[in-house]
Design an enzyme around this catalytic site. Structure first.
Site, PDB file in Angstrom:
ATOM      1  N   GLU A 265     -36.604-105.491 -29.898  1.00 34.38           N
ATOM      2  CA  GLU A 265     -36.213-106.084 -28.618  1.00 34.38           C
ATOM      3  C   GLU A 265     -37.017-105.366 -27.538  1.00 34.38           C
ATOM      4  O   GLU A 265     -36.679-104.262 -27.120  1.00 34.38           O
ATOM      5  CB  GLU A 265     -34.714-105.912 -28.372  1.00 34.38           C
ATOM      6  N   CYS A 299     -33.925-105.753 -19.385  1.00 34.68           N
ATOM      7  CA  CYS A 299     -34.990-106.453 -20.115  1.00 34.68           C
ATOM      8  C   CYS A 299     -34.979-107.931 -19.764  1.00 34.68           C
ATOM      9  O   CYS A 299     -35.984-108.620 -19.936  1.00 34.68           O
ATOM     10  CB  CYS A 299     -34.851-106.238 -21.619  1.00 34.68           C
TER      11      CYS A 299
END
Length: 511
Positions: A265, A299
């Protein structure tokens, strides 16, 4: 900060001196000294010896041995373990949120939301523990049964980032636990106290259950060298890593050399399109939270806003006015909407990106340092909006700070091309009341990201859906949907219950 920290850690039962936990046994590390600072005022919170390579090997060994017993525990019993962890998290929610704010710097309301996300993932995982379904498959051979089942994979290495110091652990750990895996967790060295607190809570629950073997949960605290040692550990068939693209690339290459699995990720550089039919009031709220929330350190933070020329000037004016009113300051103070950047390096990176944008033809609004009315020693900045062309090189790069690049378009095809024209592919959004635009954006012709939203921002994904992105974001999926399959191994079974031996594909073997 020190007084608030000490009282919070005392209530959570966390020591400030250990960097290694194998099961519920805490040890001093054998690596270099690690100092931890609060983003709020730059003050040092703790320092201790970080873990070393030998410490990592010890933790992996504990995880391997624990896995042999844990995989035999019925999945619903493993779910009961996670249920009890979730209950303890509920009891500790406020203290954990205080610790997240102290170490990470996000406003207290967002910290509470992050802890709630852990609780929600626990609830999800408990239900999942009774739904680890395989398949029954039609066999081409008579009197044969073809089936698929899922088994625990093994010990999992988990590397997490500073910006979500507890939620990302839960996304992985709670799912892996009900799947029958043990864990070796390396948190960010910026936020180790959050990890210590979560580990204390989980191991205290484990101590009250005879079904949980010692060593199911292990913690090692250290820098990039410790992360690479986890990536190289052959006893960890899966390494899940959250962080920057360079970090993910290094981890993936190390894991691949030993033919292990990696779940990545990584960076987002997320975009949103605003069409001419958009509800501007709704779009404004969604954009501001996505772009300025967590001081741009998610993110899923919105970094590129792609606006139709017919509404661009109006939206830009409203955004600038709203940005000027955003309260930047101490994340513990009520009314603060934007806390500090994590450290001075992040502030320097933001300043460098804004300088580069200016050199590439961008017009910068905001982005200046805030020094009045905020705690001294913290890196406080005003979120920035940059009018710039989509061809500017800086737009291709994700700076982990509150910078929103304001881009314009004329046709929808142009908007999609601008949106997809970056190497990252995590979260995306469109604000429109045109159903054709919305559906095309979500289709195979539209956003190339792992997350595609309509009339909401890019941030705030729910735990029920699989979280992750494409391209340089790494392709990983965590949390909901069928992301549990990452933590298990698949076995295809063929059972012949006849006295004959027919072969597949009609092959005749004269024996």
């Amino acid at each position: 900060m020190k007084t608030k920290l000490s009282s919070t850690l005392a209530r959570l039962g966390v020591s400030e001196t250990a960097a290694l936990a194998t099961g519920d046994q805490w040890h001093s590390g054998h690596g270099n000294t690690l100092a931890v600072y609060s983003p709020i005022d730059g003050s040092q919170l703790v320092s201790f010896a970080a873990a070393s390579g030998d410490d990592v090997a010890r933790a992996v060994d504990f995880a391997v041995r624990a896995f042999r017993g844990w995989r035999l525990v019925p999945a619903p019993v493993r779910g009961e373990f996670v249920r009890r962890i979730g209950q303890k998290l509920r009891e500790c929610k406020e203290d954990l949120a205080l610790l997240v704010t102290l170490e990470c710097g996000k406003i207290l309301e967002e910290s509470r939301g992050e802890v709630q996300e852990m609780i929600d993932v626990c609830d999800f995982a408990v239900g999942l523990s009774r739904q680890l379904y395989g398949l029954s498959i039609a066999s081409e051979r008579p009197a044969h049964r073809l089936a698929e089942q899922w088994h625990p994979l093994g010990p999992v290495g988990l590397i997490t980032a500073f910006n979500f110091p507890v939620a990302v652990w839960a996304w992985n750990a709670m799912i892996a636990l009900v799947c029958g895996d043990s864990l070796v967790w390396k948190p960010s060295p910026t936020t180790p106290l959050c990890a210590m607190a979560c580990h204390r809570i989980a191991t205290a629950v484990a101590a009250g259950m005879t079904e949980v073997p010692p060593g199911v949960l292990n913690l090692v605290i250290g820098g990039a060298d410790v992360g690479q040692q986890i990536a190289a550990a052959t006893g960890l068939p899966l390494v899940s890593a959250t962080g920057s693209i360079p970090m993910g690339r290094a981890v993936a290459q190390t894991v691949a050399k030993r033919l292990g699995r990696s779940l990545l990720e990584l960076g987002g550089n997320n975009g949103a399109i605003v069409g001419p039919s958009a509800d501007m009031d709704l779009a404004l709220r969604g954009i501001v939270f996505s772009a300025a929330g967590t001081c741009g350190q998610r993110c899923t933070t919105l970094r590129r806003l792609i606006v139709h020329n017919s509404v661009a000037d109006e939206l830009l004016g409203r955004l600038r006015k709203t940005y000027e009113q955003l309260r930047v300051g101490d994340p513990f103070e009520e009314g603060t909407l934007v806390g500090p950047l994590v450290d001075q390096r992040a502030a320097d990176a933001m300043a460098a990106a804004l300088d580069a944008a200016g050199e590439q033809g961008g017009r910068v609004h905001g982005g200046d340092r805030v020094t009045m009315g905020v705690p001294a020693g913290g890196a406080y900045v005003r979120p920035a909006i940059v009018e710039i062309g989509p061809e500017a090189p800086i737009v291709q790069t994700e700076t982990f700070a509150p910078i929103l690049y304001f881009l314009r378009y004329d046709t929808f095809d142009e908007a999609i091309a601008i949106h997809n024209g970056v190497p990252q592919g995590l979260a995306s959004a469109i604000f429109t009341n045109d159903v054709r635009e919305a559906e095309l954006f979500c289709s195979q012709q539209g956003s190339d990201c792992g997350i595609a939203n309509v009339n909401i921002g890019t941030s705030g994904a729910e735990i029920g859906g699989a979280f992750g992105g494409e391209k340089e974001t790494g392709g990983g999926r965590e949390s909901g949907s069928d992301a549990w399959k990452n933590y298990m191994r698949r076995a295809t079974n063929t059972i012949n219950y006849s006295s004959q031996l027919p072969l597949a594909q009609g092959i005749k073997f004269p024996l």
